[in-house]
Design a protein around this motif. Structure first.
Motif, PDB file in Angstrom:
ATOM      1  N   GLU A  12       0.856  -1.313  -0.098  1.00 34.77           N
ATOM      2  CA  GLU A  12       0.122  -0.043   0.163  1.00 34.77           C
ATOM      3  C   GLU A  12       0.828   1.220   0.096  1.00 34.77           C
ATOM      4  OE1 GLU A  12      -2.722  -0.509   3.279  1.00 34.77           O
ATOM      5  OE2 GLU A  12      -4.275  -0.435   1.726  1.00 34.77           O
ATOM      6  N   PHE A  13       1.956   1.243   0.676  1.00 36.47           N
ATOM      7  CA  PHE A  13       2.882   2.298   0.722  1.00 36.47           C
ATOM      8  C   PHE A  13       3.423   2.525  -0.638  1.00 36.47           C
ATOM      9  CE2 PHE A  13       7.098   4.167   1.113  1.00 36.47           C
ATOM     10  CZ  PHE A  13       6.780   5.186   1.941  1.00 36.47           C
ATOM     11  N   GLY A  14       3.509   1.581  -1.368  1.00 36.15           N
ATOM     12  CA  GLY A  14       3.970   1.726  -2.789  1.00 36.15           C
ATOM     13  C   GLY A  14       3.025   2.461  -3.740  1.00 36.15           C
ATOM     14  N   THR A  15       1.726   1.934  -3.360  1.00 33.83           N
ATOM     15  CA  THR A  15       0.721   2.892  -4.229  1.00 33.83           C
ATOM     16  C   THR A  15       0.631   4.184  -3.942  1.00 33.83           C
ATOM     17  OG1 THR A  15      -0.709   0.919  -3.465  1.00 33.83           O
ATOM     18  CG2 THR A  15      -1.585   2.547  -4.683  1.00 33.83           C
ATOM     19  N   GLY A  16       0.591   4.587  -2.719  1.00 36.83           N
ATOM     20  CA  GLY A  16       0.703   5.887  -2.224  1.00 36.83           C
ATOM     21  C   GLY A  16       1.778   6.652  -3.076  1.00 36.83           C
ATOM     22  N   LEU A  17       3.033   6.019  -2.938  1.00 33.50           N
ATOM     23  CA  LEU A  17       4.451   6.525  -3.452  1.00 33.50           C
ATOM     24  C   LEU A  17       4.086   6.998  -5.188  1.00 33.50           C
ATOM     25  CD1 LEU A  17       7.185   7.224  -2.432  1.00 33.50           C
ATOM     26  CD2 LEU A  17       7.928   4.955  -3.657  1.00 33.50           C
ATOM     27  N   MET A  18       3.539   5.962  -5.602  1.00 31.44           N
ATOM     28  CA  MET A  18       3.339   5.924  -7.152  1.00 31.44           C
ATOM     29  C   MET A  18       2.323   7.259  -7.321  1.00 31.44           C
ATOM     30  SD  MET A  18       3.413   2.140  -8.371  1.00 31.44           S
ATOM     31  CE  MET A  18       1.278   2.136  -8.941  1.00 31.44           C
ATOM     32  N   LEU A  19       1.446   7.340  -6.594  1.00 31.73           N
ATOM     33  CA  LEU A  19       0.308   8.458  -6.902  1.00 31.73           C
ATOM     34  C   LEU A  19       1.126   9.784  -6.773  1.00 31.73           C
ATOM     35  CD1 LEU A  19      -2.704   7.068  -5.399  1.00 31.73           C
ATOM     36  CD2 LEU A  19      -2.632   7.565  -7.758  1.00 31.73           C
ATOM     37  N   GLN A  42     -14.329   1.702  11.077  1.00 34.74           N
ATOM     38  CA  GLN A  42     -14.382   2.550  12.039  1.00 34.74           C
ATOM     39  C   GLN A  42     -13.814   2.247  13.378  1.00 34.74           C
ATOM     40  OE1 GLN A  42     -14.790   5.651  11.528  1.00 34.74           O
ATOM     41  NE2 GLN A  42     -16.008   5.780   9.674  1.00 34.74           N
ATOM     42  N   LEU A  43     -13.595   0.958  13.530  1.00 34.43           N
ATOM     43  CA  LEU A  43     -13.281   0.407  14.904  1.00 34.43           C
ATOM     44  C   LEU A  43     -11.739  -0.055  14.731  1.00 34.43           C
ATOM     45  CD1 LEU A  43     -16.361  -1.749  15.555  1.00 34.43           C
ATOM     46  CD2 LEU A  43     -15.985   0.564  16.509  1.00 34.43           C
ATOM     47  N   ASN A  44     -11.297  -0.313  13.633  1.00 34.27           N
ATOM     48  CA  ASN A  44     -10.029  -0.809  13.654  1.00 34.27           C
ATOM     49  C   ASN A  44      -8.880   0.546  13.191  1.00 34.27           C
ATOM     50  OD1 ASN A  44     -10.646  -2.915  14.622  1.00 34.27           O
ATOM     51  ND2 ASN A  44     -10.980  -3.991  12.482  1.00 34.27           N
ATOM     52  N   GLU A  45      -8.058   0.456  13.633  1.00 31.66           N
ATOM     53  CA  GLU A  45      -7.062   1.499  13.220  1.00 31.66           C
ATOM     54  C   GLU A  45      -6.438   1.056  11.772  1.00 31.66           C
ATOM     55  OE1 GLU A  45      -4.946   5.060  13.469  1.00 31.66           O
ATOM     56  OE2 GLU A  45      -6.290   4.379  15.038  1.00 31.66           O
ATOM     57  N   ARG A  46      -6.337   2.128  10.797  1.00 32.54           N
ATOM     58  CA  ARG A  46      -5.798   1.790   9.552  1.00 32.54           C
ATOM     59  C   ARG A  46      -4.131   1.690   9.762  1.00 32.54           C
ATOM     60  NH1 ARG A  46      -7.976   5.546   5.297  1.00 32.54           N
ATOM     61  NH2 ARG A  46      -6.257   6.794   5.729  1.00 32.54           N
ATOM     62  N   GLU A  47      -3.534   0.738   8.868  1.00 31.54           N
ATOM     63  CA  GLU A  47      -1.874   0.677   8.923  1.00 31.54           C
ATOM     64  C   GLU A  47      -1.556   2.100   8.254  1.00 31.54           C
ATOM     65  OE1 GLU A  47       0.158  -2.628   7.799  1.00 31.54           O
ATOM     66  OE2 GLU A  47      -1.565  -3.812   8.341  1.00 31.54           O
ATOM     67  N   SER A  48      -0.345   2.410   8.918  1.00 33.16           N
ATOM     68  CA  SER A  48       0.224   3.607   8.235  1.00 33.16           C
ATOM     69  C   SER A  48       0.538   3.507   6.935  1.00 33.16           C
ATOM     70  CB  SER A  48       1.416   4.012   9.194  1.00 33.16           C
ATOM     71  OG  SER A  48       2.459   3.118   8.980  1.00 33.16           O
ATOM     72  N   SER A  49       0.902   2.553   6.409  1.00 36.97           N
ATOM     73  CA  SER A  49       1.154   2.446   5.049  1.00 36.97           C
ATOM     74  C   SER A  49      -0.222   2.786   4.316  1.00 36.97           C
ATOM     75  CB  SER A  49       1.542   0.969   4.474  1.00 36.97           C
ATOM     76  OG  SER A  49       0.560  -0.033   4.870  1.00 36.97           O
ATOM     77  N   GLY A  50      -1.397   2.276   4.717  1.00 39.41           N
ATOM     78  CA  GLY A  50      -2.583   2.610   4.198  1.00 39.41           C
ATOM     79  C   GLY A  50      -2.674   4.081   4.042  1.00 39.41           C
ATOM     80  N   ASP A  51      -2.444   4.719   5.241  1.00 37.54           N
ATOM     81  CA  ASP A  51      -2.519   6.267   5.399  1.00 37.54           C
ATOM     82  C   ASP A  51      -1.754   6.837   4.090  1.00 37.54           C
ATOM     83  OD1 ASP A  51      -4.032   6.062   7.628  1.00 37.54           O
ATOM     84  OD2 ASP A  51      -2.548   6.488   8.793  1.00 37.54           O
ATOM     85  N   PHE A  52      -0.624   6.193   3.924  1.00 34.21           N
ATOM     86  CA  PHE A  52       0.338   6.775   2.613  1.00 34.21           C
ATOM     87  C   PHE A  52      -0.466   6.723   1.531  1.00 34.21           C
ATOM     88  CE2 PHE A  52       3.956   7.506   0.284  1.00 34.21           C
ATOM     89  CZ  PHE A  52       4.663   8.792   0.725  1.00 34.21           C
ATOM     90  N   ALA A  53      -0.899   5.411   1.140  1.00 31.44           N
ATOM     91  CA  ALA A  53      -1.544   5.349   0.076  1.00 31.44           C
ATOM     92  C   ALA A  53      -2.755   6.341   0.022  1.00 31.44           C
ATOM     93  CB  ALA A  53      -2.279   3.850  -0.261  1.00 31.44           C
ATOM     94  N   MET A  54      -3.796   6.389   0.894  1.00 36.88           N
ATOM     95  CA  MET A  54      -4.611   7.549   0.929  1.00 36.88           C
ATOM     96  C   MET A  54      -4.046   8.931   0.604  1.00 36.88           C
ATOM     97  SD  MET A  54      -7.338   5.695   0.739  1.00 36.88           S
ATOM     98  CE  MET A  54      -8.493   6.925   0.778  1.00 36.88           C
ATOM     99  N   PHE A  55      -3.020   9.225   0.966  1.00 39.14           N
ATOM    100  CA  PHE A  55      -2.494  10.445   1.024  1.00 39.14           C
ATOM    101  C   PHE A  55      -2.173  10.949  -0.657  1.00 39.14           C
ATOM    102  CE2 PHE A  55       1.781  13.079   1.239  1.00 39.14           C
ATOM    103  CZ  PHE A  55       1.152  14.121   1.179  1.00 39.14           C
ATOM    104  N   GLY A  56      -1.692   9.923  -1.018  1.00 43.56           N
ATOM    105  CA  GLY A  56      -1.340  10.038  -2.684  1.00 43.56           C
ATOM    106  C   GLY A  56      -2.588  10.106  -3.192  1.00 43.56           C
ATOM    107  N   TYR A  57      -3.615   9.420  -2.910  1.00 42.83           N
ATOM    108  CA  TYR A  57      -4.887   9.513  -3.572  1.00 42.83           C
ATOM    109  C   TYR A  57      -5.539  10.677  -3.400  1.00 42.83           C
ATOM    110  CZ  TYR A  57      -9.967   8.618  -4.465  1.00 42.83           C
ATOM    111  OH  TYR A  57     -11.228   8.905  -4.713  1.00 42.83           O
ATOM    112  N   TYR A  58      -5.532  11.356  -2.203  1.00 43.47           N
ATOM    113  CA  TYR A  58      -6.178  12.388  -2.125  1.00 43.47           C
ATOM    114  C   TYR A  58      -5.598  13.662  -2.622  1.00 43.47           C
ATOM    115  CZ  TYR A  58      -8.842  10.426   1.993  1.00 43.47           C
ATOM    116  OH  TYR A  58      -9.509   9.570   2.765  1.00 43.47           O
ATOM    117  N   ILE A  59      -4.279  13.582  -2.682  1.00 45.05           N
ATOM    118  CA  ILE A  59      -3.520  14.548  -3.541  1.00 45.05           C
ATOM    119  C   ILE A  59      -4.257  14.675  -4.891  1.00 45.05           C
ATOM    120  CG2 ILE A  59      -1.603  15.289  -4.635  1.00 45.05           C
ATOM    121  CD1 ILE A  59       0.156  15.075  -2.276  1.00 45.05           C
TER     122      ILE A  59
END
Lengths: 227, 316
Positions: A57-64, B148-165
């Protein structure tokens, strides 16, 4: 400001009050340069994608994020630091302000973020139309930022071959004609020998001599420049 | 003076200058301004005496290169960006004051209208937003849902960061470019987004999911909504200058308006990146209590307001 030229050079007045000539780049060469940049960016993206594939998932974010940076900041940073993107450099182009001064950060940002408009309605159509209809081949971003893409001046200089012989012409030439003769003599090094003779032979009746017309013109040129 | 003699007289200066430009590093002192003036003078002479194209071209290039060297931009990218964010952005927003205020009123006015309508008549939500989107949103903000009950992993946060940008910048550019269509396009996107946002908020209250929804949107909303309204303002400012160029020709009016609007757009760009960062790493985290989120979100809104108001002070 600019005189009507048979070539597309643009005259720009410097702060010192003199006109210098710039050669704006047309749509064809700029498209080539853009395509090259596109390829380069695509390659960079593939590289990141390969690395990203191992990172989940980190890689997906990085790619975007990399896509975002490549799309908007690749041209800005290259043009700010070197005056041209790698694609432009390969085709001998650079970006300058329309007064001939080197590009600065605000100009680079303006002209590149306005790509969003040049791109409309698809495939840089409005940018291309704008380039075709403006004197300096500016796309809309260039026009807003007051920049233009010009050819890097090529630095090959010609030297007159030193011939000992002088030639006293039986006529007077105007300044323009003298310049033409000198230009021919300078460029004759670059022409093939037969082509140079062919051009020179046109003037044979006027030169009115038994000597080879080409040598004669060179001698004439040497006389004009005072060698 | 014949050309050869002229070249012979002046060539030493040209060579000094050429060497200075080529190596770029200053070995010994070269008086660049004086040399530039001298070479400029030589070019003027060479042109007026119709010396050969070789000499004129060489001097032309030399003047250009020396000029580029003399007015070389400073390599202070970060300083310039910092200065822009401190002073440039707020004061350029101040320049577009009218457009900014009008767009804010339109956006929040319509959002409020849609909000009140949906509160008053809950079934109206299905008029504004299509069914799939409504059920999608309902499951997203359901406080009992698993995500909503479980914390997302930080790698998932990063993926969302890219998506939101990606997503945010797209919306901002859409609204900005829409503004060029005589301002109509920006208004369309603004009205659409405002109405959408208002209707959703009303619907969320109706079904009682406000704790997850508002604690999520409040913090990054301060940057994101403001940025979208600002990019709409930048777009409508240009569109309006095309409609009403006043004493300028239309093309000149558009050009000047673009130069005024551009810093606002770029500032909105930066705001959107900040918003994406907050949205991915802060808004969605579960371990932060809602009271903290509301407090921080409120501070963000106040700060954004204060920050943009400062433009008036810088302008004065």
């Amino acid at each position: 400001m600019a005189s009507v030229n048979i070539n597309e050079q643009v005259q720009v007045e410097t702060a010192e009050g003199i006109y210098i000539e710039l050669q704006p780049a047309g749509i064809a060469v700029r498209t080539l340069a853009f395509s090259f940049d596109l390829l380069l960016r695509f390659a960079a993206f593939i590289l990141i994608a390969i690395i990203g594939a191992f990172l989940g998932e980190f890689g997906t974010g990085l790619m975007l994020i990399v896509i975002f940076l490549l799309e908007w900041f690749y041209p800005i940073l290259f043009e700010h630091y070197t005056g041209s993107t790698p694609g432009k450099k390969i085709f001998g182009l650079k970006v300058v302000y329309s007064n001939g001064l080197p590009l600065t950060l605000p100009g680079a940002m303006t002209r590149n973020l306005f790509r969003a408009i040049d791109f409309l309605p698809f495939g840089y159509l409005s940018g291309a139309l704008s380039m075709l209809f403006t004197r300096r081949f500016q796309r809309i971003g260039d026009w807003v930022a007051d920049t233009m893409v010009v050819y890097e001046p090529h630095t090959d200089t010609f030297n007159l071959s030193t011939t000992e012989s002088q030639y006293q012409p039986p006529f007077l030439l105007t300044t323009q004609e003298q310049v033409a003769v000198i230009h021919f003599a300078e460029r004759s090094e670059k022409l093939s020998a037969s082509r140079a003779s062919e051009l020179a032979d046109i003037l044979k009746p006027a030169l009115n001599t038994e000597r080879d017309a080409k040598d004669c013109l060179k001698a004439l040129a040497n006389r004009y420049v005072g060698k | 003076m014949k050309q050869t003699q002229f070249v012979k007289n002046r060539e030493s200066d040209w060579l000094t200058l050429e060497q200075f430009i080529k190596q770029e590093k200053q070995t010994d002192f070269v008086d660049l301004p004086a040399l530039l003036r001298a070479v400029t003078h030589d070019l003027a002479i060479a042109k007026s005496r119709s010396y050969s194209p070789t000499v004129v071209t060489r001097l032309n290039q030399l003047v250009m290169a020396a000029q580029a060297q003399m007015y070389k931009p400073k390599d202070k990218v970060f300083y310039q960006l910092l200065r822009f964010m401190r002073v440039g952005f707020p004061s350029s927003v101040h320049v577009l004051k009218r457009a900014v205020i009008v767009n804010h009123i339109l956006f929040y006015g319509l959002a409020l209208l849609a909000y009140v309508l949906t509160l008053y008549k809950p079934e109206l939500i299905y008029q504004f937003v299509d069914n799939a989107q409504v059920s999608n949103l309902e499951s997203m903000y359901n406080p009992q849902a698993e995500h909503q009950l479980n914390e997302r992993e930080s790698s998932g946060d990063f993926a969302m960061f890219g998506y939101y940008i990606f997503n945010n910048i797209k919306i901002a550019f859409q609204t900005f470019v829409g503004g060029l269509l005589l301002g109509v396009g920006a208004l369309f996107f603004l009205i659409f987004n405002g109405f959408f946002f208002g209707a959703i908020s009303g619907h969320i209250i109706n079904i009682g999911y406000q704790s997850t929804f508002f604690s999520f949107v409040i913090t990054h909303g301060s940057f994101e909504l403001t940025a979208i309204v600002l990019s709409a303002a930048a777009g409508t400012h240009i569109g309006y200058s095309l409609l009403n160029p006043q004493r300028l020709s239309r093309s000149l009016a558009v050009k000047q308006a673009s130069l005024r609007a551009f810093p606002v757009l770029f500032g909105a760009f930066v705001f959107l990146i900040i918003a994406a960062f907050i949205e991915a790493f802060w808004s969605s985290s579960q371990w932060i209590p809602n009271s903290v989120k509301y407090a921080v979100g409120g501070i963000c809104w106040l700060w954004v307001g204060y920050y943009l108001m400062r433009g008036a002070k810088h302008a004065a």
